[in-house]
Design an enzyme around this catalytic site. Structure first.
Site, PDB file in Angstrom:
ATOM      1  CB  THR A   1      -0.901   0.036   1.245  1.00  0.00           C
ATOM      2  OG1 THR A   1      -0.068   0.106   2.409  1.00  0.00           O
ATOM      3  CG2 THR A   1      -1.792  -1.191   1.320  1.00  0.00           C
TER       4      THR A   1
ATOM      5  CB  CYS B   1       4.265  -0.153   2.729  1.00  0.00           C
ATOM      6  SG  CYS B   1       4.522  -0.476   0.977  1.00  0.00           S
TER       7      CYS B   1
ATOM      8  CD  GLU C   1       4.766   6.166  -7.681  1.00  0.00           C
ATOM      9  OE1 GLU C   1       3.757   5.449  -7.678  1.00  0.00           O
ATOM     10  OE2 GLU C   1       5.107   6.871  -6.713  1.00  0.00           O
TER      11      GLU C   1
END
Length: 224
Positions: A10, A13, A87
């Site tokens: 998530t 983290c 990402e």
């Protein structure tokens, strides 16, 4: 043997922090790599961590071809031992396939980092393809926490303090609370995600500013 490894978890983290640490560790051992990211919170062409660390990175747009980029870089005389891809949830499925090809055909390690599911609990296309193709999918061990203190498992989108579950899949927002008019994101445990009980809603339902409502009757399940 080279691997395609997908580090997932998530928000909050430590994915980007780990990406920066891995790049540091490999460079410290004389290895040479390339860093990529897409839509980082700090802007274009930068990989940043919420701890305040950052480094320059190649910005990934939908027309970036990783295979061509690495071939061009290597042809210019540069050595490439690994790629850091942050990402990765925002990458196209085709770009993930390019990364797998780089591992298999060039023997270059690819370390990808990203969240798996969006604010609707649906897999991002890039993350789905990563899970399908990666040699290893590694869930990060640093646990993000819900406002209630439980382990956070879901990413929630909050608009003007209200959690929403409809809208475009990709909307870049902030993670700092209290900025009216801006899209914010918050991590929640499954129980409070399913009950649409983000921290602002919890504070509004609290009988005291020092006590949050842990009673589930105060955050009923919304109708389907």
């Amino acid at each position: 043997m080279a691997e395609l490894v997908f580090f997932s978890g998530t928000m909050d983290c430590g994915k980007s922090t780990l990406a920066l640490q891995m790049d540091h560790n490999h460079r410290a051992r004389g290895r040479s790599g390339l860093i990529y990211t897409k839509m980082d919170r700090m802007g274009e062409s930068v990989l940043s961590s919420r701890l305040g660390l950052s480094t320059d990175a190649g910005e990934v747009t939908d027309d970036v071809d990783f295979w061509d980029a690495v071939v061009e870089y290597a042809t210019a005389g540069h050595r490439v031992d690994y790629l850091i891809c942050d990402e990765a949830q925002f990458y196209t499925p085709g770009q993930v396939e390019q990364l797998a090809k780089i591992v298999d055909e060039m023997g270059i390690d690819v370390f990808a980092f990203g969240i798996t599911a969006d604010f609707r609990t649906q897999l991002f296309p890039g993350s789905r393809r990563m899970i399908e193709l990666a040699d290893r999918v590694q869930v990060l061990q640093v646990e993000a926490l819900c406002w209630c203190g439980r382990r956070a498992t879901h990413n929630a989108r909050v608009v003007d303090g209200v959690m929403v579950v409809e809208g475009e899949q990709v909307v870049v927002g902030d993670t700092k609370p209290g900025q009216a008019g801006l899209v914010e994101y918050e991590v929640l445990c499954r129980r409070h995600f399913m009950r649409r009980m983000n921290s602002a809603a919890a504070r509004a339902a609290a009988t005291s500013p020092d006590t949050l409502p842990f009673d589930l009757d105060l955050c009923p399940v919304p109708p389907c």
